[in-house]
Motif scaffolding. Structure first.
Motif, short mmCIF file in Angstrom:
data_model
loop_
_atom_site.label_atom_id
_atom_site.label_comp_id
_atom_site.label_asym_id
_atom_site.label_seq_id
_atom_site.Cartn_x
_atom_site.Cartn_y
_atom_site.Cartn_z
N ALA A 19 34.98 43.00 25.11
CA ALA A 19 35.70 42.40 26.24
C ALA A 19 35.02 42.82 27.53
O ALA A 19 34.40 43.88 27.61
CB ALA A 19 37.15 42.87 26.24
N ASN A 20 35.14 41.97 28.53
CA ASN A 20 34.67 42.31 29.87
C ASN A 20 35.74 43.22 30.47
O ASN A 20 36.86 42.79 30.69
CB ASN A 20 34.50 41.01 30.67
N TRP A 32 38.65 39.66 30.22
CA TRP A 32 38.68 38.57 29.26
C TRP A 32 37.84 38.98 28.06
O TRP A 32 37.08 39.93 28.13
CB TRP A 32 38.17 37.25 29.87
N SER A 35 36.51 33.83 26.77
CA SER A 35 36.69 32.74 27.72
C SER A 35 38.07 32.81 28.36
O SER A 35 39.09 32.68 27.70
CB SER A 35 36.52 31.40 27.00
N VAL A 36 38.11 33.02 29.67
CA VAL A 36 39.39 33.07 30.39
C VAL A 36 40.15 31.76 30.23
O VAL A 36 41.36 31.74 30.03
CB VAL A 36 39.19 33.30 31.91
N LYS A 37 39.37 30.67 30.30
CA LYS A 37 40.01 29.36 30.23
C LYS A 37 40.69 29.17 28.87
O LYS A 37 41.85 28.75 28.80
CB LYS A 37 38.95 28.29 30.45
N ASP A 38 39.98 29.50 27.80
CA ASP A 38 40.57 29.35 26.46
C ASP A 38 41.79 30.25 26.29
O ASP A 38 42.76 29.88 25.62
CB ASP A 38 39.53 29.69 25.39
N ALA A 252 42.60 38.56 33.35
CA ALA A 252 42.25 37.39 34.16
C ALA A 252 43.16 36.22 33.81
O ALA A 252 43.70 35.55 34.70
CB ALA A 252 40.79 37.02 33.96
N ASP A 255 46.57 36.81 35.13
CA ASP A 255 46.66 36.55 36.56
C ASP A 255 46.76 35.05 36.85
O ASP A 255 47.57 34.63 37.66
CB ASP A 255 45.45 37.15 37.27
N LEU A 320 40.10 22.71 41.72
CA LEU A 320 40.14 24.09 41.21
C LEU A 320 39.45 25.10 42.13
O LEU A 320 39.48 26.29 41.87
CB LEU A 320 39.52 24.13 39.81
N THR A 347 43.02 30.14 39.95
CA THR A 347 42.97 28.78 39.42
C THR A 347 43.77 28.71 38.13
O THR A 347 43.48 29.44 37.18
CB THR A 347 41.52 28.34 39.14
N MET A 349 44.03 26.83 35.10
CA MET A 349 43.17 25.87 34.41
C MET A 349 43.96 24.95 33.47
O MET A 349 43.37 24.10 32.82
CB MET A 349 42.09 26.61 33.60
#
Lengths: 423, 132
Positions: A19-20, A32, A35-38, A252, A255, A320, A347, A349
């Protein structure tokens, strides 16, 4: 002075997953995984798990525990439940804040009414000592004992529409546990010696406190348990949730999910300014016509006699693109005047705008072919109250974007959905 | 996050300390960000690029790359005039994550001083930067 960064019981797991990682509130936490988006979308479509063991908890026990909390906590424990403002009852919890005498926020919190004369207060990372000291300092002659449970308790959240179905795979008698569990209610206890502990057990026998709360705006649970039990539960839930595309989620995604759900981040959206004129009036003990407060509490006088007329308001952008919030950010009105700063700019997403209306990937009425391109959103703190739908510019030292003042961002959130439809 | 040994760092591109790459492509020099940079940034959701025809000096900011968490500046590895931008990134910015050296390229420029390209870091030198 040397400060060492703290680790939650799941730290090794996060590190093994590459993980980051970053320091959050003094803890080495995942931002994350891949992938933050996933991760964000997993919570809207299925489920996600979050390591929240960095959060702190304090217990307040004694015949005058309720009286101490009434004096220190903003919400009115004698009248905070539902539209008819019923008193908080055992098994229910409530959101509010601890203020200083200037009406400024020490931290926000959820108070859990465990049983007669026994409460648990859940606060933010690193705040256990501060809030425990604040409560003890204001104890006076009251009969109550304040205990800081920081780093003695494991906590993880499972959030998303599939959360109850996945959780059912790991609970003893899930139907009995989950049936009739409304939003902001909880069952069980993490302490095996508590008489409440038998109410909710994992199938390996571990007692947990299971709460229908969270910080994403979506349906789900917060789970409190012994630190040495958390990794087994974490891995068990990930395995049980495989067919629901469950994902481990970092801070992330937490948030961006909370920003779209219009939930404040303590010490960023609420902080060293009066806790008033913000999008969370339900955290204050307002009377029915919102003209005054129903009880006395620390900070009340300062809020009633406030001289700092700033307003915290919600905004959403056109696409975005974000700016960097915080120091150096500006809010600029149509006349070109700087009227405030940006507290949060994130953002979401999972949403997009279509013909002027915001839809989420989970919206049942989303237009055909809708794709969520993401919208920037967050909070501004401005020195005059802006109207709904008013446009302002927000800027950092790099870019300026036009945003709209709104009262909500991500539609069709699932947090309050009746349990019956979610099992 | 990828370990340094897992990073895709082609031998045939040159690198900067700011994690951009540049590579000679016929008469022009193509550029983008390294695998290390995209991995650190996380999901890239928007790439802001300059207009074709604009000119920049080496080290000058030419655009921004926006991840879910933050907005980061992009700096010119070498100076020159922009002859093309990767239009595909407007709809598919995630190409920068999945394919940073091919589908995720950002600009093509006509170099103002070709010697600047030779002065950039080789893979071996860039690896030293990453190892700190």
């Amino acid at each position: 002075m040397r400060t060492t960064i703290k680790r939650t019981p799941l730290n090794r797991w996060h590190r093994d997953q590459r993980a980051n990682m970053a320091n959050f509130g003094g803890y080495d936490m995942p931002l994350w995984y891949s992938s933050v988006k996933d991760e964000h979308l997993a919570v809207l479509n299925g489920a996600g798990v979050f390591d929240t063991s960095h959060m702190a908890a304090v217990t307040v026990v004694g015949s005058e525990a309720a009286d101490l909390l009434q004096y220190c906590f903003t919400n009115d424990l004698d009248g905070c439940m539902g539209p008819s403002k019923k008193p908080l009852s055992p098994g229910r919890c409530v959101y509010g804040a601890f203020l200083d005498e200037h009406g400024q926020t020490i931290d926000d919190a959820i108070v859990f009414f465990l049983e007669a004369d026994s409460y648990m207060v859940v606060i933010n990372a690193g705040m256990g000592g501060v809030v425990a000291d604040h409560l003890r300092h204001n104890l006076g002659r009251r009969n109550a004992t304040v205990t800081d449970l920081s780093d003695r308790l494991g906590k993880m959240d499972i959030q998303g529409p599939a959360a109850a179905r996945i959780l059912s795979e790991v609970l003893v008698d899930p139907k009995a546990v989950l049936t009739g569990m409304p939003y902001f209610s909880f069952k069980g206890h993490f302490d095996p010696t508590s008489p409440l502990a038998d109410a909710v057990r994992l199938d390996d026998g571990a007692p947990i406190l299971l709460s229908r709360t969270g910080y994403t705006g979506e349906f789900g649970f917060e789970i409190f348990l012994a630190p040495d039990r958390i990794q087994a539960l974490w891995e068990h839930l990930l395995a049980a949730g495989h067919s629901f595309d469950i994902k481990p989620c970092g801070l992330a995604a937490r948030d961006s999910l909370r920003a779209g759900a219009v939930l404040p981040l303590s010490h960023q959206d609420i902080g060293h300014w009066p806790f008033i004129n913000h999008p969370w009036p339900f955290a204050l003990p307002y009377n029915a016509d919102q003209t005054g407060f129903t009880k006395d509490f620390i900070g009340r006088a300062a809020l009633e006699e406030q001289t700092d007329f700033s307003f915290t308001q919600v905004f959403v952008g056109k696409d975005l693109r974000k700016i960097s919030a915080g120091e150096g950010s500006r809010v600029i009105d149509a006349d070109g005047q700087t009227i405030g700063t940006v507290l949060t700019c994130a953002t979401d997403m999972g949403v997009g705008c279509y013909d002027g209306i915001i839809f989420s990937v989970a919206s049942p009425n989303k237009p055909e072919g809708f794709t969520a391109k993401g919208l920037c959103c967050g909070f501004v703190k401005v020195d005059r109250k802006l109207s709904l739908n008013e446009h302002v510019d927000i800027a950092d030292n790099r870019r300026k974007i036009t945003v709209t003042i709104v009262d909500d961002v991500r539609p069709h959130r699932t947090a309050r959905k009746p349990m019956a439809g979610m099992i | 996050m990828k370990a340094i040994s897992e990073l895709n760092l082609p031998e045939d591109v040159r690198y900067t300390d700011d994690h951009e790459w540049a590579k000679k492509n016929g008469d022009v020099v193509r550029m983008g960000i390294s695998d290390y940079a995209q991995d650190q940034l996380g999901d890239i959701v928007f790439v802001e690029l300059p207009d074709v025809g604009s000119s920049f000096d080496k080290g000058e900011e030419f655009g921004t790359v926006e991840s879910v968490k933050a907005v980061s500046e992009l700096y010119m590895p070498i100076g020159g005039e922009v002859t093309a931008i990767n239009d595909a990134l407007a709809d598919e910015p995630e190409r920068v994550n999945s394919d940073p050296y091919n589908g995720g390229w950002m600009l093509e420029i006509k170099a103002s001083d070709p010697a600047e390209l030779d002065a950039l870091k080789s893979k071996a030198d860039y690896l030293e930067v990453l190892k700190g």
